[in-house]
Design an enzyme around this catalytic site. Structure first.
Site, PDB file in Angstrom:
ATOM      1  N   TRP A  45      35.748  52.457   8.435  1.00  0.00           N
ATOM      2  CA  TRP A  45      35.646  53.232   9.669  1.00  0.00           C
ATOM      3  C   TRP A  45      34.660  54.374   9.457  1.00  0.00           C
ATOM      4  CZ3 TRP A  45      39.832  52.955   6.529  1.00  0.00           C
ATOM      5  CH2 TRP A  45      40.558  54.082   6.217  1.00  0.00           C
ATOM      6  N   ASP A  46      35.046  55.641   9.545  1.00  0.00           N
ATOM      7  CA  ASP A  46      34.050  56.731   9.521  1.00  0.00           C
ATOM      8  C   ASP A  46      33.001  56.498   8.432  1.00  0.00           C
ATOM      9  OD1 ASP A  46      36.084  57.666  11.117  1.00  0.00           O
ATOM     10  OD2 ASP A  46      36.023  59.698  10.336  1.00  0.00           O
ATOM     11  N   ALA A 116      36.888  62.051   6.026  1.00  0.00           N
ATOM     12  CA  ALA A 116      35.421  62.050   6.173  1.00  0.00           C
ATOM     13  C   ALA A 116      34.714  63.256   5.558  1.00  0.00           C
ATOM     14  CB  ALA A 116      35.065  61.952   7.646  1.00  0.00           C
ATOM     15  N   ARG A 199      38.787  69.678   8.598  1.00  0.00           N
ATOM     16  CA  ARG A 199      38.235  68.550   7.858  1.00  0.00           C
ATOM     17  C   ARG A 199      36.779  68.243   8.232  1.00  0.00           C
ATOM     18  NH1 ARG A 199      42.461  65.746  11.290  1.00  0.00           N
ATOM     19  NH2 ARG A 199      41.355  64.670  12.949  1.00  0.00           N
ATOM     20  N   ASP A 200      36.251  67.214   7.586  1.00  0.00           N
ATOM     21  CA  ASP A 200      34.964  66.591   7.904  1.00  0.00           C
ATOM     22  C   ASP A 200      33.744  67.478   7.639  1.00  0.00           C
ATOM     23  OD1 ASP A 200      36.746  64.694   8.763  1.00  0.00           O
ATOM     24  OD2 ASP A 200      36.212  64.758  10.879  1.00  0.00           O
ATOM     25  N   GLU A 265      35.706  66.338  16.220  1.00  0.00           N
ATOM     26  CA  GLU A 265      35.656  65.670  14.926  1.00  0.00           C
ATOM     27  C   GLU A 265      34.231  65.521  14.407  1.00  0.00           C
ATOM     28  OE1 GLU A 265      39.204  63.766  14.049  1.00  0.00           O
ATOM     29  OE2 GLU A 265      38.907  62.360  15.704  1.00  0.00           O
TER      30      GLU A 265
HETATM   31  C1  FRU Z   1      37.765  60.449  12.755  1.00  0.00           C
HETATM   32  C2  FRU Z   1      38.796  60.984  11.786  1.00  0.00           C
HETATM   33  C3  FRU Z   1      38.177  62.047  10.925  1.00  0.00           C
HETATM   34  C4  FRU Z   1      38.993  61.968   9.678  1.00  0.00           C
HETATM   35  C5  FRU Z   1      39.270  60.494   9.586  1.00  0.00           C
HETATM   36  C6  FRU Z   1      40.562  60.122   8.917  1.00  0.00           C
HETATM   37  O1  FRU Z   1      37.757  59.074  12.863  1.00  0.00           O
HETATM   38  O2  FRU Z   1      39.896  61.514  12.485  1.00  0.00           O
HETATM   39  O3  FRU Z   1      38.198  63.311  11.531  1.00  0.00           O
HETATM   40  O4  FRU Z   1      38.304  62.498   8.604  1.00  0.00           O
HETATM   41  O5  FRU Z   1      39.266  59.999  10.897  1.00  0.00           O
HETATM   42  O6  FRU Z   1      40.686  58.736   8.780  1.00  0.00           O
END
Ligand code: FRU
Length: 429
Positions: A45-46, A116, A199-200, A265
């Site tokens: 995913w991310d 992420a 986060r991120d 995000e």
């Molecule tokens: C976005 C998210 C990010 C996070 C990740 C966790 O898709 O919510 O903010 O880091 O997924 O899986």
């Protein structure tokens, strides 16, 4: 230009968000399941790319590197966040991606799982792999505290077999919420609001000043029990005074979405023609009561990194999933390519026939697997002019053209015979 000590955070307001509508320029084409996923072994995913300080995607001996959150594809898709690990893939043509391995050795990174981040290839060849530590290593039960971390000191090498990224890594927690500028988990629990975020981390060097920043997703502390006000997403920023990629001082958020949305995000900036385009994906279910938005990429524009930011397309909407496939993609990431901006994302849930993301968990397990993409989505092509954007085409699943590759106008534009420059009557594009 505003100086870091003078700026006032910008606002994504309820007035902007109350006007959110899908438009022909903002709705992405429908995504169909690809013939082949990037990985059979892992849900992906991310995703983000190894980039140079100036934000361009790094090319190491002809290879580009993608980092993805990943979990075993035998895991129920909805459980993947609980076991997320960062794995990397590399490509010479920006179409076929080869699995390289997990970025960090097992058990070395902070957190019980990693969420992420971003990755910097510094001028001296050192790799800095930024990530979010979720929970704590070796915890008996899952917890949700989030900290912003880096693994520093990696190196990239290539040989006839491909590309490898190796340590040793020096792991450190860079910063945590202080409870004043950024809400702590404890403050958020007391408020009983939606789940907190911190986060991120996303590395950004300002071309105007050469200063280094980390953007991140956070919440602003709010001392108010009004349920609307517990929606307090913001885009945080930290600065490195020395340029050292491991030394950061968090500053006030650059933008907040109080009473609008809880989760801004993976915030990131693309600079074009001296303007700063700030992008952030968000969810339909994280809008505050009384507002309705979409699982979409939102964006803002300013003349400096510190704003003031105005929403793109008046409301902030840049890329929305189509109405009949409202969860088909997520976690969009924008970057410059020639005259346009390209946007990657991952293929999320499809064929839901009106179910919400929460309803997915109620489906029989084989159906949850069947309706989850878990791989790179087709890359979107975006035209940007001033505070307007328009989706004007798409590339292949996970396609990242090489820097020198110039893209031809999308087929429908060519067939229309508009000359291919995509300019509208107002000369906006
Ligand atoms: C976005 C998210 C990010 C996070 C990740 C966790 O898709 O919510 O903010 O880091 O997924 O899986």
């Amino acid at each position: 230009m505003s100086r870091p000590d003078e700026y006032r955070r910008s606002k994504w307001t309820r007035d902007h968000a109350s006007r959110l509508r899908r438009t022909p320029d903002t709705v992405a084409p429908i995504i169909y399941p690809p013939e082949r996923a990037i990985s059979e072994e892992y849900h992906l995913w991310d995703t983000w790319f190894l980039r140079e300080r100036d934000g361009s995607i790094a090319e190491v001996d002809g290879y580009r590197v993608a980092f993805s959150l990943s979990a075993s594809s035998s895991l129920l898709p909805g459980k993947r966040h609980d076991e997320a690990r960062i794995r990397y893939f590399y490509s010479t043509d920006g179409r076929e991606w080869t699995y390289g391995g997990p970025i960090f050795p097992e058990g070395e990174a902070f957190g019980s799982r990693q969420w992420a981040g971003s990755a910097l290839l510094d001028d001296d060849g050192t790799v800095y792999a930024y990530y979010t530590a979720a929970g704590h290593r070796d915890e008996p039960e899952l917890t949700y505290e989030q900290r912003i971390c880096v693994g520093a000191g990696g190196t990239v090498s290539t040989d006839e077999h491909g590309l490898a990224i190796d340590g040793p890594w020096e792991q450190s927690v860079l910063f945590e919420p202080d409870g004043v500028r950024y809400q702590t988990q404890e403050q958020s629990n007391r408020q009983n609001g939606p789940i907190y975020t911190f986060r991120d981390p996303w590395f950004f060097e300002d071309p105007a000043t050469g200063e280094s920043y980390l953007l991140f997703e956070g919440n602003t502390p709010i001392d108010d029990p009004d349920p609307e006000r517990t929606y307090n997403g913001c885009i945080g920023i930290a600065r490195s005074e020395t340029g050292d990629p491991t030394d950061w001082q968090p500053l006030d958020p650059i933008l907040d979405a109080e009473r609008v949305n809880q989760e801004l995000e993976r915030p990131h900036i693309v600079v074009r023609n001296g303007r700063y385009y700030l992008f952030t994906p968000s969810h339909l279910h994280t809008f505050a009561p009384g507002l309705s938005g979409f699982d979409a990429l939102y964006g803002f524009v300013a003349d400096s990194v510190f704003g003031p930011y105005e929403p793109l397309n008046e409301t902030g909407l840049v890329v929305a999933n189509p109405e009949n496939a409202p969860f088909q993609a997520y976690s969009w990431l924008a970057f410059s390519h020639g005259d346009e901006i390209l946007v990657t994302s991952f293929f999320n849930y499809f064929d839901l026939n009106g179910l919400s993301l929460d309803d997915v968990a109620l489906l029989p397990e084989p159906e949850q697997f069947r309706r989850f993409g878990g791989t790179y989505a087709p890359t979107l092509r975006l035209q940007v002019g001033g505070d307007r954007t328009r989706i004007w085409g798409e590339l292949d699943y996970g396609q990242i053209p090489l820097e020198r590759e110039s893209l031809t106008p999308p087929d429908h534009i060519r067939y229309r015979g508009s000359g291919g420059d995509g300019e509208d009557e107002d000369g906006n594009y």
